[in-house]
Enzyme design. Structure first.
Site, mmCIF file in Angstrom:
data_model
loop_
_atom_site.group_PDB
_atom_site.id
_atom_site.type_symbol
_atom_site.label_atom_id
_atom_site.label_comp_id
_atom_site.label_asym_id
_atom_site.label_seq_id
_atom_site.Cartn_x
_atom_site.Cartn_y
_atom_site.Cartn_z
ATOM 1 N N THR A 1 0.814 -1.209 0.000
ATOM 2 C CA THR A 1 0.000 0.000 0.000
ATOM 3 C C THR A 1 0.858 1.274 0.000
ATOM 4 O O THR A 1 1.927 1.317 0.621
ATOM 5 C CB THR A 1 -0.923 -0.009 1.240
ATOM 6 O OG1 THR A 1 -1.760 -1.152 1.149
ATOM 7 C CG2 THR A 1 -1.781 1.242 1.314
ATOM 8 N N ILE B 1 1.866 0.210 7.025
ATOM 9 C CA ILE B 1 2.556 -1.077 6.941
ATOM 10 C C ILE B 1 2.549 -1.763 8.312
ATOM 11 O O ILE B 1 3.198 -1.306 9.257
ATOM 12 C CB ILE B 1 3.998 -0.906 6.398
ATOM 13 C CG1 ILE B 1 3.950 -0.178 5.048
ATOM 14 C CG2 ILE B 1 4.685 -2.261 6.285
ATOM 15 C CD1 ILE B 1 3.042 -0.813 3.990
ATOM 16 N N THR B 2 1.790 -2.865 8.370
ATOM 17 C CA THR B 2 1.609 -3.583 9.633
ATOM 18 C C THR B 2 2.936 -4.152 10.130
ATOM 19 O O THR B 2 3.677 -4.757 9.354
ATOM 20 C CB THR B 2 0.585 -4.721 9.442
ATOM 21 O OG1 THR B 2 -0.628 -4.158 8.955
ATOM 22 C CG2 THR B 2 0.310 -5.436 10.757
ATOM 23 N N GLY C 1 -26.220 -3.001 26.279
ATOM 24 C CA GLY C 1 -26.853 -1.725 26.581
ATOM 25 C C GLY C 1 -25.802 -0.661 26.830
ATOM 26 O O GLY C 1 -24.724 -0.684 26.220
ATOM 27 N N GLU D 1 -6.560 -6.377 3.653
ATOM 28 C CA GLU D 1 -6.491 -7.560 2.776
ATOM 29 C C GLU D 1 -7.664 -7.553 1.785
ATOM 30 O O GLU D 1 -8.266 -8.575 1.504
ATOM 31 C CB GLU D 1 -6.437 -8.852 3.596
ATOM 32 C CG GLU D 1 -5.252 -8.863 4.546
ATOM 33 C CD GLU D 1 -4.395 -10.124 4.495
ATOM 34 O OE1 GLU D 1 -4.660 -11.003 3.657
ATOM 35 O OE2 GLU D 1 -3.440 -10.201 5.275
ATOM 36 N N SER E 1 -14.337 -4.909 1.693
ATOM 37 C CA SER E 1 -15.520 -5.686 1.305
ATOM 38 C C SER E 1 -15.911 -5.404 -0.145
ATOM 39 O O SER E 1 -16.343 -6.298 -0.879
ATOM 40 C CB SER E 1 -16.686 -5.357 2.235
ATOM 41 O OG SER E 1 -16.448 -5.905 3.505
#
Lengths: 384, 249
Positions: free
Chosen positions: A124, A155-156, A339, A363, A366
């Site tokens: 990315t 970057i993870t 609640g 990754e 959706s």
């Protein structure tokens, strides 16, 4: 194939470790934004950094069916713990494993499998997210090296990484996927600097940051697969396994959220009885249980077919799409069942509600999964 | 030095125990089973002795049905070298277990046998003592610390009044208490390697031991439900209640 008895023992051991050791640390990790070094050592000793790496290279060599069962167990605790071992088992090692040379594998995989090195995956960029093939980081050949320039984003595990898999454009005339190559890059390479860790919505304790390349020289032999233009294909090959891994994680986290919901519904009393006695609460619990079960069935079936060597790209996208959206709904219901308490940080569901939001984003969002699935359907219908 | 550890397959400590409807025992079908936690401490101690270079071999022994092999596998994954399963589907009571272990000890000639002080299923707390008596060996029960020296073991015991330290001549029997150590989680690589470690299978008949029960279980019942507490108005009332109702003073 991992035999059943051994798998049961693996799963059982991880389950115990997760529930006895990691769950009690969740609040501390969220507060300090740090996973204790001791936990990293324990996870390394347990072999969790090398689940998907073959035994020849020092890993466990688990098949996909075994990996999803173990990742599901990890999903019971804060996802930050899973994130620590995520990239070593996934994007950070699998490209090397699928397309790397024997020499490259021997050089890097054993240290990735043992957890000695954290492996990160740099795809990315600030202007290349879902449209990953448009990435701008350049790699220019100069003698025996490539010179890398560009910025990688979100970057993870980059802050602690020892090695990066970097996607960079080697062919400036090819603006698409075919112009991209993958490099294995030592994190200590001069010219690499890290941005400040981003402040995220959830998963405190797991860190991401920018990785900046300024004239970083990488030996030409570090190009994965030994030739230019293969990088994007390598990245795509890794996706199926990664999507199943994340889907399994979503299943485990959903099960934890359901456990928290049922426990609360039995303890909390209103109108003179536990709120779980009310059918509107039961309906929410039932919806969550049903959806979590459906996702798990999808993941297990697809993992089985992956191990059998079938093409599962579309189904893996279906799993990732459904499981990540499912856990989002389950988390939302968990807060609803709690609640007002569900909005308070004293209860884990408040934290999980934020933690699971990323599953619908990374990754492949959706929407990307929908497109992958939809396009495949048309392609099949056209007989291609 | 060879070490034998005895490991028992019991209902997992997290399971909520249910009594069978006919009161003959507790429900075991579809119930998660695992290694008795005190035996886990025993395995950990034995493996540490091996890691410290004191023990040369650790042998894990279990007595029970075919599935008790899983319990031995857990011990192997934690670091034991090999296993012995004495297979029987019959009920085995502490005396029978002690006799079977004695037969194993005579064949294996270890310097030390480590057992859990009791199993969490029947809480008998007898096997270690019986084994020591049958062998004529020294015993250090309820150990919270074990130090092995030249031909002897120094064992710190948890007794009611505090701690008692005894010196035993080897060979000896040691039973573990909760604070002896904190057992490790088996690593996944070691679980995979444990598959290849040998497990020897025997029967009580092979060892020539009569395991017929000497005790008969009449019935098994759940403990009575605890009653809710109540508030008292004064110290006097509290003392009266403790004296007359609870009968504790």
């Amino acid at each position: 194939m991992t035999d059943r008895d051994t798998l049961a023992q693996l799963v059982d051991t991880v389950r115990r470790y997760v529930r006895e050791r990691l769950v009690p640390l969740e609040a501390e990790v969220a507060e300090t934004d740090r996973i204790p070094e001791q936990v990293r050592r324990e996870m390394a000793e347990m072999g969790l950094f090398g689940m998907s790496i073959p035994e020849t290279y020092g890993g466990l060599g688990l098949d996909m069916q075994a990996e999803v069962e173990i990742v599901r167990e990890l999903g019971w605790a804060s996802p930050a713990f899973r994130s620590l071992i995520g990239t070593n088992n996934g994007l950070g090692s699998q490209g090397l494993l699928i397309d790397g040379s024997e020499e490259q594998k021997r050089e890097w995989l054993p240290r990735i499998a043992s957890g000695e090195l954290i492996a990160s995956f740099c795809l990315t960029e600030p202007e290349a997210g879902s449209d990953a093939a448009s990435l701008k980081t350049r790699a220019v050949r100069d003698g025996e090296d490539y010179v890398l320039n560009g910025t990688k984003r979100f970057i993870t595990n980059a802050p602690t990484a020892g090695v990066f898999t970097v996607m960079a454009r080697t062919d400036p005339n090819n603006k698409g996927a075919g112009g991209i190559s993958a490099f294995i890059v030592d994190a200590r390479t001069p010219g690499i600097s890290l941005g400040r860790p981003n402040v995220k919505m959830g998963q405190k304790g797991a860190h991401i940051c920018d990785v900046i390349f300024e004239d970083a020289r990488v030996p030409a032999r570090n190009i994965i697969g030994g030739r230019e233009g293969q990088g994007f294909k390598t990245a795509m090959k890794v996706l199926d396994r990664g999507r199943l891994h994340i889907s399994a994680l979503c299943c485990g986290t959903a099960e934890r959220l359901i456990h928290e919901s049922v426990t609360f519904a039995l303890e909390r009393r209103q109108f003179g009885q536990p709120i779980g006695e009310f059918q509107l609460i039961q309906a929410m619990l039932a919806d969550s249980r049903t959806e979590a079960f459906a996702a798990l069935a999808m993941v297990r079936e697809t993992a089985r077919r992956f191990d059998a060597g079938e093409k599962i790209a579309t189904d893996a996208a279906c799993c990732k799409y459904f499981a990540s959206e499912m856990v989002g709904r389950v988390a939302d219901r968990a807060v609803q069942i709690h609640g007002g308490s569900g909005y308070i940080a004293d209860y884990p569901v408040e934290r999980f509600y934020r933690d699971v939001r990323i599953f619908r984003l990374y990754e492949g969002t959706s929407q990307i999964q929908q497109i992958v699935i939809g396009r495949a359907m048309l392609r099949e219908a056209r007989g291609g | 030095m060879k070490v034998i550890v005895a490991v028992k397959r019991v209902v997992d400590y997290n399971v909520k125990i249910r009594v069978k409807a006919d009161k003959t025992g507790v429900e075991l079908s579809n119930v998660k089973m695992s290694m008795n936690p005190f035996d886990e401490i025993g395995v950990e101690e034995a493996v540490r002795l091996k890691e410290a270079g004191v023990a040369s071999e650790v042998v894990a022994v279990s007595i029970g049905p075919a599935q008790a092999q899983e319990t031995i596998r857990t011990a192997l994954a934690m670091g034991a070298d090999r296993g012995i399963l004495i297979k029987t589907d019959e009920e085995v009571q502490p005396l029978a277990v002690a006799k079977l272990l004695k037969a194993v000890v005579e064949a294996e000639a270890p310097q030390i046998v480590i057992l859990g002080k009791q199993a969490i299923d029947d809480d008998s707390n007898q096997t270690g003592q019986m084994l020591a008596a049958l062998l004529g060996w020294a015993q250090g029960t309820f150990a919270s610390k074990v130090a092995l020296g030249d031909g002897k073991a120094t064992v710190t015991r948890e007794v009611d009044g505090g701690l008692q330290t005894v010196e035993l001549k080897l060979p000896a029997v040691v039973t573990t208490d909760l604070r002896l150590n904190e057992p490790r989680y088996a690593s996944l690589p070691n679980i995979m390697k444990a598959k290849k470690k040998p497990i020897d299978e025997k029967t009580p008949a092979d060892l020539g031991v009569d395991i017929a029960p000497r005790l008969k279980t009449l019935k098994v019942e759940e403990p009575p439900k605890r009653q809710a507490g109540r508030k008292v108005a004064s110290v006097e009332e509290l003392v009266q209640a403790l004296k007359n109702e609870a009968g504790v003073i």
